[in-house]
Design a protein around this motif. Structure first.
Motif, PDB file in Angstrom:
ATOM      1  N   SER A 437       0.829  -1.202   0.000  1.00 25.49           N
ATOM      2  CA  SER A 437       0.000   0.000   0.000  1.00 25.49           C
ATOM      3  C   SER A 437       0.862   1.248   0.000  1.00 25.49           C
ATOM      4  O   SER A 437       1.730   1.395   0.853  1.00 25.49           O
ATOM      5  CB  SER A 437      -0.893   0.003   1.247  1.00 25.49           C
ATOM      6  OG  SER A 437      -1.582   1.224   1.374  1.00 25.49           O
ATOM      7  N   PRO A 438       0.632   2.168  -0.939  1.00 29.65           N
ATOM      8  CA  PRO A 438       1.422   3.412  -0.954  1.00 29.65           C
ATOM      9  C   PRO A 438       0.962   4.427   0.089  1.00 29.65           C
ATOM     10  O   PRO A 438       0.468   5.498  -0.232  1.00 29.65           O
ATOM     11  CB  PRO A 438       1.237   3.918  -2.387  1.00 29.65           C
ATOM     12  CG  PRO A 438      -0.071   3.351  -2.814  1.00 29.65           C
ATOM     13  CD  PRO A 438      -0.246   2.045  -2.111  1.00 29.65           C
ATOM     14  N   ASP A 439       1.090   4.034   1.361  1.00 27.26           N
ATOM     15  CA  ASP A 439       0.898   4.953   2.494  1.00 27.26           C
ATOM     16  C   ASP A 439      -0.511   5.541   2.544  1.00 27.26           C
ATOM     17  O   ASP A 439      -0.684   6.702   2.893  1.00 27.26           O
ATOM     18  CB  ASP A 439       1.930   6.089   2.432  1.00 27.26           C
ATOM     19  CG  ASP A 439       2.048   6.800   3.784  1.00 27.26           C
ATOM     20  OD1 ASP A 439       1.920   6.117   4.809  1.00 27.26           O
ATOM     21  OD2 ASP A 439       2.251   8.014   3.801  1.00 27.26           O
ATOM     22  N   GLU A 440      -1.514   4.736   2.239  1.00 27.28           N
ATOM     23  CA  GLU A 440      -2.872   5.270   2.203  1.00 27.28           C
ATOM     24  C   GLU A 440      -3.865   4.337   2.888  1.00 27.28           C
ATOM     25  O   GLU A 440      -5.075   4.485   2.739  1.00 27.28           O
ATOM     26  CB  GLU A 440      -3.312   5.486   0.750  1.00 27.28           C
ATOM     27  CG  GLU A 440      -2.501   6.557   0.036  1.00 27.28           C
ATOM     28  CD  GLU A 440      -2.522   6.401  -1.478  1.00 27.28           C
ATOM     29  OE1 GLU A 440      -3.115   5.424  -1.962  1.00 27.28           O
ATOM     30  OE2 GLU A 440      -1.950   7.253  -2.166  1.00 27.28           O
ATOM     31  N   GLU A 474       3.862  -0.635   3.604  1.00 27.44           N
ATOM     32  CA  GLU A 474       3.273   0.668   3.316  1.00 27.44           C
ATOM     33  C   GLU A 474       4.404   1.656   3.059  1.00 27.44           C
ATOM     34  O   GLU A 474       5.143   2.032   3.963  1.00 27.44           O
ATOM     35  CB  GLU A 474       2.409   1.117   4.490  1.00 27.44           C
ATOM     36  CG  GLU A 474       1.427   2.203   4.122  1.00 27.44           C
ATOM     37  CD  GLU A 474       0.365   2.409   5.187  1.00 27.44           C
ATOM     38  OE1 GLU A 474      -0.730   2.857   4.830  1.00 27.44           O
ATOM     39  OE2 GLU A 474       0.639   2.148   6.373  1.00 27.44           O
ATOM     40  N   LEU A 476       5.479   5.129   0.509  1.00 25.34           N
ATOM     41  CA  LEU A 476       4.934   6.166  -0.360  1.00 25.34           C
ATOM     42  C   LEU A 476       5.664   6.191  -1.703  1.00 25.34           C
ATOM     43  O   LEU A 476       6.229   7.190  -2.128  1.00 25.34           O
ATOM     44  CB  LEU A 476       5.004   7.532   0.320  1.00 25.34           C
ATOM     45  CG  LEU A 476       4.123   8.632  -0.292  1.00 25.34           C
ATOM     46  CD1 LEU A 476       2.709   8.151  -0.508  1.00 25.34           C
ATOM     47  CD2 LEU A 476       4.130   9.857   0.588  1.00 25.34           C
ATOM     48  N   SER A 477       5.655   5.037  -2.344  1.00 28.68           N
ATOM     49  CA  SER A 477       6.196   4.904  -3.696  1.00 28.68           C
ATOM     50  C   SER A 477       5.362   3.854  -4.409  1.00 28.68           C
ATOM     51  O   SER A 477       5.512   2.652  -4.171  1.00 28.68           O
ATOM     52  CB  SER A 477       7.667   4.474  -3.675  1.00 28.68           C
ATOM     53  OG  SER A 477       8.084   4.049  -4.961  1.00 28.68           O
ATOM     54  N   GLU A 478       4.460   4.302  -5.263  1.00 27.44           N
ATOM     55  CA  GLU A 478       3.630   3.355  -6.000  1.00 27.44           C
ATOM     56  C   GLU A 478       4.486   2.388  -6.808  1.00 27.44           C
ATOM     57  O   GLU A 478       4.172   1.202  -6.912  1.00 27.44           O
ATOM     58  CB  GLU A 478       2.668   4.104  -6.929  1.00 27.44           C
ATOM     59  CG  GLU A 478       1.477   4.734  -6.243  1.00 27.44           C
ATOM     60  CD  GLU A 478       1.771   6.086  -5.630  1.00 27.44           C
ATOM     61  OE1 GLU A 478       0.844   6.706  -5.068  1.00 27.44           O
ATOM     62  OE2 GLU A 478       2.939   6.546  -5.709  1.00 27.44           O
ATOM     63  N   CYS A 481       5.950  -0.353  -4.479  1.00 23.39           N
ATOM     64  CA  CYS A 481       4.880  -1.267  -4.067  1.00 23.39           C
ATOM     65  C   CYS A 481       4.470  -2.184  -5.212  1.00 23.39           C
ATOM     66  O   CYS A 481       4.284  -3.395  -5.025  1.00 23.39           O
ATOM     67  CB  CYS A 481       3.666  -0.477  -3.581  1.00 23.39           C
ATOM     68  SG  CYS A 481       3.903   0.353  -1.996  1.00 23.39           S
ATOM     69  N   SER A 499      -5.216   1.643  -3.378  1.00 22.03           N
ATOM     70  CA  SER A 499      -4.661   2.957  -3.716  1.00 22.03           C
ATOM     71  C   SER A 499      -5.764   3.978  -3.915  1.00 22.03           C
ATOM     72  O   SER A 499      -6.897   3.649  -4.267  1.00 22.03           O
ATOM     73  CB  SER A 499      -3.846   2.866  -4.997  1.00 22.03           C
ATOM     74  OG  SER A 499      -3.391   4.145  -5.430  1.00 22.03           O
TER      75      SER A 499
END
Length: 815
Positions: A437-440, A474, A476-478, A481, A499
């Protein structure tokens, strides 16, 4: 200046800003790992592999050059990339030796995807090609077929793909090898993935971020990645950034990333240098793992990385027409592009290929004993035959989703409900399921997954989560991930990528590259199925009115629709129970790209679990509860696709029942988007008779022709138009969807701006019904005007009060 000197880094003007003490962090070790015999064996393997790789680019006949090369022996079209090949065969030879020496379980991931000649040559030498492709047996004929068939119609392409045994990475688009490697070693504690990162690939943003991925690796439960950065200094026609960095700069960079760097650059003794470096790296990996598995983990361990400097296009010709070839960008692709026609280039090709003395290492097309000696004897240990790469899928245990079902008539967040379900999935599958998960996760209302530490986050540099076996990555880099999800999936496990809707497009091309890999895997006879790539698209444009226009973009739906139909699945479940059913299905599915689109905000639960199950199995159904007389004999068919879009359709049906009771409405909901395409275009596409039963056909209604159909669609209207193209009666169809209109506003205003509101749906219904129902026709203009007046009144209220009118999203009532 000699060509060899072109490789030397150019110290920057401010190199003095980096203190000399930084070099003390460089690892220096003895270079005496190989005996004289072992050294010869590795060099012979490399010589054989390099010859085959070069011959694959040029030759269509005389493949063992048993006579002088003639123009007619050269392929009609020369394709391939020589520049990276000698470095790749060097790594392959030493990794083979390490596997044999240390009984190492390993995969090789190759970032320079166009290095296929190098990898294919090594696979032929170890007999992995012949194992999976009978046309490439390890004998004279098989070798001839390989050399003649490379990069010609019907043969292997010029880049690594799913047809390449041992591969888990599509080599077309650069930047993702490292993140794929980290995904592959998760939950496989004995696996070491050697990942070659080209210095061109190292310039990409995804690679730069992926260096941090080891901070999410728990050495107690997972294996290790051994990155080898191949620095040969050049791309197609330009220097690389890493090629222009001196030793202090490279050391400082990787120490800053948190690694132990070891520079491998002793060209005269490169085999001893690399062998000792790989031994050192494996020893360091084992130290880190042993500490973690003994209950005394090293806090923030420094994993090894090898920085391998070799000349670009090593061992090819030195100069051509007064230009440097070896050690320059001119060796990147085909060093002698006119060899078929130019006598001088033909002579140089003869010298080059002849320099390998191929008959010593491949006598008569067979392998010499020295070459055979470094190839693992156990087929299961060969890089091309590791089952993790082609036959490792184990289905996960998916709990009964009905146990998590919610009450019909309530209002629930699809994401909150499915989060509880996913929490149980993680408990039941502690080594085979992860969420990337990109930090969401919390913002997307999936935080129920984090309820217990063993199903929580797995960020090893965070004291709160390290060493606790969390299932959530988790970051923050799509890109990172996505790469880790791909590596995890292709080595037999199951993953999920939730996302924000607007930012899934960041991994659009990665998803397409992955789908190409799976498409080609389908066309082999030996690759077994893998779990599907599963996306949850939420925080959708319909409820991103608080974040504004930048967060409003459903384009990823279209990206999936463009895939090969046998691979693509797009689901838009209309409520929480349908989303549960869809999630359970997708987690069990194999070989697809599954996209699930849903809301994180509370919305009505229209269907009971039993009803949701039937609806999701069908993919589309008539919703009788909000249709006139259960949907029988309609004047208009209103179709909702997507949570909020369906709500507006149902709200429109309720409004019409009050304002224009003589108008007969049939409401249809589509949860499986792929059912709408013409029959035969997708495995899920409705037959023509089923289409007519749902949407009415030209012969329906007593011969009066089919009814008008209005689609209220979550995505861009043109996507749906393209999907429907080929269906009969499209002159009866109107579509509204996201019009690329939005701002920071209210939820209803988002619908008004994009003409998807209940008022716009009601107006479209009146227009369509007026064409077949005279009782509607006589009041049509007046009622359409009144409905749009109501829309304007609501808009005025929103702009005056900063909120939607009270009760706007209450569940519509049908008396």
């Amino acid at each position: 200046m000699p060509a060899q000197e072109l490789l030397q880094p150019n110290p920057p003007a401010d190199a003095s800003l980096i203190p000399d003490e930084i070099l003390k962090l460089r690892v220096d070790i003895p270079k005496d790992v190989l005996s004289a015999t072992e050294l010869k064996n590795i060099q012979d393997f490399r010589r054989a592999a390099d010859y085959i790789a070069a011959a694959m680019i040029f030759l269509k006949d005389n493949t063992l050059i048993e006579e002088p090369i003639k123009h007619e022996h050269i392929k009609n079209r020369l394709l391939g990339h020589w520049g990276t090949c000698p470095g790749l065969t060097l790594v392959y030879a030493h990794l083979n030796a390490l596997i044999t020496r240390r009984n190492l379980e390993s995969l090789l991931v190759v970032g320079p995807g166009h290095g296929a000649p190098a990898i294919l040559s090594c696979l032929w030498l170890e007999n992995s090609l012949g194992t999976f492709w009978p046309n490439y047996t390890r004998d004279r004929q098989g070798l001839t077929n390989l050399i003649k068939g490379f990069s010609v119609p019907g043969g292997f392409p010029s880049h690594i793909n799913a047809e390449t045994p041992g591969s888990i990475h599509e080599g077309g688009e650069l930047g993702y090898a490292l993140s794929v490697s980290f995904g592959a070693i998760m939950d496989k504690p004995n696996l070491v993935v050697c990942c070659v990162v080209g210095d061109g690939e190292a310039e990409t943003g995804p690679t730069a971020t992926a260096w941090h991925a080891y901070k999410y690796i728990d050495p107690a439960e997972s294996g290790a990645v051994l990155p080898i950065v191949h620095i040969n200094g050049f791309k197609i026609s330009e220097r690389t950034i890493y090629g222009c960095m001196d030793d202090k700069e490279l050391t400082a960079l990787f120490v800053g990333y948190g690694y132990q760097p070891r520079i491998v650059d002793d060209i005269e003794n490169i085999d001893q240098d690399l062998a000792s470096s790989m031994e050192w790296a494996l020893t360091e990996i084992r130290k880190i793992q042993h500490a973690a598995r003994s209950g005394n983990p090293i806090v923030k361990p420094r994993w090894p990385v090898l920085l391998l400097r070799t000349p670009k296009g090593w061992h090819t010709i030195k100069t051509l027409h007064g230009e440097y070839i070896e050690g320059s960008f001119r060796s990147h692709q085909v060093p002698l592009p006119e060899a078929k026609h130019d006598p001088e280039e033909l002579r140089l090709l003869q010298e080059w290929l002849g320099s390998y003395n191929v008959q010593e290492v491949l006598p008569g097309g067979e392998l010499s004993e020295s070459v055979l000696s470094i190839i693992p004897k156990d087929d299961n240990m060969k890089l091309g035959q590791r089952k993790e790469a082609y036959a490792a899928y184990t289905p996960i245990e998916v709990p009964a989703w009905e146990d998590f079902g919610v009450q019909k008539g309530s209002q629930e967040s699809c994401m909150k409900v499915v989060g509880k379900f996913l929490n149980t999935v993680t408990h039941k599958n502690p080594t085979s399921f992860r969420i990337f998960s990109p930090d969401e996760l919390v913002s997307n209302k999936l935080d129920a997954v984090l309820a217990e530490s063993d199903s929580g986050r797995n960020f090893q540099w965070d004291v709160a989560s390290r060493g606790k076996g969390g299932r959530v990555i988790e970051m923050l880099s799509e890109h990172t991930c996505q790469g880790m999800l791909q590596g995890y999936t292709l080595t037999g496990r199951t993953g999920l990528f939730p996302s924000y809707e607007a930012f899934l497009g960041i991994v659009h091309t990665m998803m397409v590259q992955y789908s190409k890999f799976v498409k080609m895997a389908h066309e082999t006879t030996w690759r077994q199925p893998v779990g599907s790539l599963n996306y949850v698209e939420t925080s959708t444009w319909t409820r991103q009115e608080h974040n504004g226009f930048s967060h409003q973009n459903p384009a990823f739906i279209g990206a999936v629709l463009d895939l090969k139909p046998t691979l693509a699945r797009v689901y838009l479940p209309p409520d929480a129970n349908c989303f549960l059913s869809t999630m359970a299905h997708c987690l069990r599915a194999k070989d697809y790209v599954n996209l699930m689109v849903g809301s994180k905000q509370p919305t009505p639960v229209w269907l009971s679990p039993e009803e949701a199950n039937r609806h999701c199995i069908a993919g589309v159904s008539i919703w009788k509860f909000c249709s006139t007389d259960g949907g029988v004999d309609p004047d208009i068919v209103l179709v909702g696709i997507g949570v909020e879009l369906t709500f507006e359709v149902i709200a429109a049906a309720a409004l019409l029942r009050k304002l224009l009771p003589q108008l007969r409405v049939r409401v249809v909901n589509v949860t499986d988007l792929m059912v709408l395409g013409p029959f035969g275009t997708h495995p899920h596409a409705l037959t023509d008779s089923d289409w007519d039963a749902l949407f009415t056909g030209d012969s329906d209604q007593g011969g009066n022709g089919g009814r008008y159909i209005h689609f209220n669609y979550h995505g861009y209207p043109q996507e749906l138009k393209s999907l429907l193209f080929g269906r009969k009666g499209l002159d009866r169809v109107s579509i509204e969807g996201y019009r690329e209109e939005g701002t920071t506003t209210s939820a209803l205003d988002m619908m008004l701006q994009n003409h998807t509101s209940r008022y716009h749906v009601a107006a479209a219904a009146i227009r369509g019904a007026a064409k077949v129902n005279k009782a509607v026709e006589v009041d049509a203009h007046e009622m359409i005007s009144y409905v749009m007046h109501l829309a304007q009144k609501d808009k005025d209220y929103i702009y005056a009060n900063g909120a939607d009118p009270e009760g706007t999203f209450d569940t519509p009532k049908f008396d």
